[in-house]
Design an enzyme around this catalytic site. Structure first.
Site, PDB file in Angstrom:
ATOM      1  CE1 TYR A  93      -3.636   2.640   0.971  1.00 46.63           C
ATOM      2  CE2 TYR A  93      -1.806   3.592   2.182  1.00 46.63           C
ATOM      3  CZ  TYR A  93      -3.065   3.710   1.635  1.00 46.63           C
ATOM      4  OH  TYR A  93      -3.752   4.891   1.744  1.00 46.63           O
ATOM      5  CD  GLU A 100      -5.960   4.766  -0.979  1.00 49.73           C
ATOM      6  OE1 GLU A 100      -5.929   4.734   0.257  1.00 49.73           O
ATOM      7  OE2 GLU A 100      -7.019   4.719  -1.633  1.00 49.73           O
TER       8      GLU A 100
END
Lengths: 386, 289
Positions: free
Chosen positions: A109, A197
């Site tokens: 992530y 993101e």
């Protein structure tokens, strides 16, 4: 402003951040053509809507052949995709992204956001890729690395090292990761991103780094210097009444209740919604007509509130400062004459030129209920809609 | 007494010749504020009413002894204007401008570190010490001079509502200020609470927050540990949906963070007197103060 995954990946490509090969398709034929052009199966078919959680909702599927691509595309295009971010009614899928499949060795992530509390850019990274990051933050916060970057000094090699070593990256991918992070940071700053993101960021079996997903939000206040991004706006993703309101610079958000309301100032507008609820009704919208509203803006605000069929009553709450009460009153009278208001309206005004405003309303001959204070106004409108 | 500004404050206005700048400068002068200079690049040598206009803040400060700036410069140029004011030694900078990009404000905030200037705002109504000076866009007549209550808020018209209710109860104010609705701002709740605590005339504080960020939670913690004066608190946005920006750039619930419920819980725990219903804020203040 939110943009689609495929648009975010266009920005990534522009900055040299690695993404999978892929094409956008609007129907099954285009999807098959896109898959064939990628030169090999499997391919991944991904619904393009402005909401996260698409995979869990059935909006992301693997296809092993042209035939399978066709059936998956048929299934996804036109579906009402429901995710934790769309609400129960879901969102209709109008387009898909067809991408090459990858040999995934590990999912990570990575995000970059402006941190309001520290006024620093924060890089967040985690080995728990592919999962909902809020769940990770809640259950295993130690698995999230945060690296703060002073926006005046910009990103430096040590920031990248902190992230890379924190992620326990294999030696072979540290350099490409660091290079990618510098490019991504530059993009985030150049484009005034309120969120970048990548979840997941993938290490492939071939030991390359690729952004499998991409989510980019852009600061609305900075759109004046990003004309190219304005072309990414997708009206299909917005509420029709909110689109209409944005044409008149009205700050409107459609909600589920039955009491429409029009207020000057965002804080007072929120507080007015809250007091409607406390009085036993539900707010149908948020509408801030702003400090410098004209009679015409007030009129448009009225028209937009009334286009919501759930609205059974309206509360107007204006604290006159820059927006004078007499201007508001004229707007209300004009709007009432033009649109033919067919629901009860409660008006509460205070502040600059309030006497003049009250006189205009009283002499208009309109059937308006006036209230002296906020509490009384909320009670009156709640009674009128119950 | 008061915090940050008083009748001695010598104000200059950046963006004085624009429509808003001009109108509000006139209003401030009418209230009694000492407006000593204006700045509009390219219009140096002109006058706005009786106020001399300069090309730069430095020139204006040198000629007039201004120590505070009020900024009405449009968003694309506002960050530059704030930094110019700081470099020219302005003690207090009140940025009214709404719509400054977050990235610009992050740079400004870091630029101001270690400098003596205090930034109030941006995206705020300004600051008023009733009866002494008004630096901002708030309607003057709703305020009641003489104290003993200080008001600090993230909002504009919501602050007017609060002040109006105090005045209707016969409760005067020492200083009222809006710290702005943007995610990155200059002066925060804690700075104001600290100043009100030190101010001899302030006997109690009304703090008005809203959804988004963690400023209210941090303030609540500070109040519990440090403050001796009573605080009445209100939070707007109990009915706001998550993920939507409610007008103010900073008013957004992100995931589980920034909810009104979370803020109210933190404020209750710290002993703040919570006002649940804005319609009754004045009555509550009359009881508490």
């Amino acid at each position: 402003m939110k943009i689609h995954e495929y648009q975010a990946k266009e920005l990534f490509r522009k900055y040299g951040v690695p993404v999978p090969e892929g094409r956008v398709a609007f129907d099954a034929d285009e999807a098959v053509a896109a898959a064939e052009a990628l030169g090999g199966y499997p391919v991944v078919v991904k619904a393009q809507i402005h909401a996260g959680g698409r995979g869990k909702g059935g909006g992301v599927k693997l296809a092993g052949s042209a035939q399978e691509t066709r059936s998956v595309a048929d299934e996804i295009i036109g579906m009402q995709l429901v995710t934790h971010q769309t609400g129960p009614q879901g969102r209709e899928v109008k387009k898909i992204l067809v991408e090459q499949g990858l040999n995934i060795a590990k999912e990570l992530y990575l995000s970059i956001i402006p941190d309001r509390a520290t006024a620093m850019m924060v890089i967040m990274a985690s080995e728990a890729g592919g999962m909902d990051i809020e769940t990770v933050a809640e259950e295993t916060p130690e698995k999230i690395i945060k690296v703060y970057v002073d926006p005046l000094a910009g990103i430096n090699p040590y920031h990248c090292r902190e992230a890379a070593f924190g992620l326990n990256l294999p030696a072979s991918v540290i350099k490409p990761f660091n290079q990618m992070l510098v490019k991504l940071y530059k993009m985030a700053v150049d484009y005034d991103c309120s969120l970048v993101e990548i979840n997941p960021l993938v290490i492939t079996a071939e030991e390359t780094i690729i952004a499998l997903d991409a989510k980019v939000n852009i600061d609305d206040n900075a759109l004046f210097r990003h004309k190219d991004v304005l072309e990414y706006r997708d009206l299909n993703e917005e509420d029709p009444l909110e689109i209409e309101a944005s044409k008149y610079n009205l700050n409107y958000i459609n909600l589920d209740g039955n009491v429409g309301n029009m207020v000057n100032g965002a804080g007072l507008a929120m507080a007015t919604m809250d007091i409607i609820k406390l009085a036993g009704a539900e707010p149908a919208n948020f509408l801030d007509v702003g400090g410098g509203a004209s009679a015409e803006m007030v009129e448009n605000g009225f028209r937009i509130i009334l286009s919501d069929e759930n609205v059974k009553g309206i509360l107007i709450n204006i604290f006159g400062g820059i927006l004078r009460c007499d201007v508001l009153a004229e707007g209300v009278v004009q709007a009432a004459r033009k649109t033919g208001i067919n629901v009860p309206v409660v008006v509460r005004m205070e502040g600059t030129n309030v006497e003049e405003g009250r006189r205009i309303l009283a002499e208009s001959g309109l059937n308006l209920t006036t209230a002296v204070d906020l509490k009384e106004a909320a009670q009156k409108v709640a009674e009128l809609v119950s | 007494m008061s915090i940050f500004v008083n009748k001695e404050t010598r104000l200059l206005v950046q963006g004085i010749t624009g429509r808003e700048g001009q109108f509000h400068t006139q209003q401030c002068i009418a209230y009694g504020t000492q407006v000593v200079a204006g700045v509009t690049p390219g219009k140096g040598g002109q006058k706005m009413d009786a106020v001399p206009v300069f090309n730069t803040v430095k020139a204006a400060a040198a000629a007039t002894g201004a120590n505070c700036s009020m900024i009405f410069v449009p968003p694309p140029f506002a960050a530059d204007a704030i930094m110019e004011a700081a470099d020219a030694g302005m003690e207090t900078i009140v940025a009214i401008t709404e719509g400054i990009p977050v990235m610009d404000m992050m740079k400004v905030k870091n630029y101001l570190k270690g400098k003596a200037s205090r930034l109030i705002g941006p995206n705020c109504p300004g600051i008023i010490t009733p009866g002494e000076c008004k630096i901002g866009i708030m309607p003057g007549p709703i305020h009641k001079p003489g104290g003993p209550i200080g008001v600090v808020s993230r909002s504009g018209t919501l602050t007017y509502e609060v002040v109006h209710q105090l005045t209707m109860q016969g409760i005067g104010q020492t200083t009222c200020l809006g710290i702005g609705g943007d995610p990155v701002n200059g002066t925060n709740f804690i700075d104001c609470l600290e100043a009100f605590e030190k101010d001899g005339e302030t006997e109690g504080i009304v703090m008005v927050g809203e959804i988004g960020g963690t400023a209210e939670e941090e303030a609540a913690d500070f109040i519990e540990k440090t403050l001796t004066k009573p605080v009445v608190g209100f939070i707007a946005g109990l009915t706001a949906p998550p993920g939507r920006r409610m007008g103010h750039a900073g008013a957004i619930i992100s995931g589980k963070s920034g909810t009104a419920q979370g803020k109210l819980a933190a404020m209750k725990k710290s002993g703040i007197h919570i006002c649940e219903n804005l319609g009754t804020l004045g009555e509550l203040c009359a009881k508490v103060f």
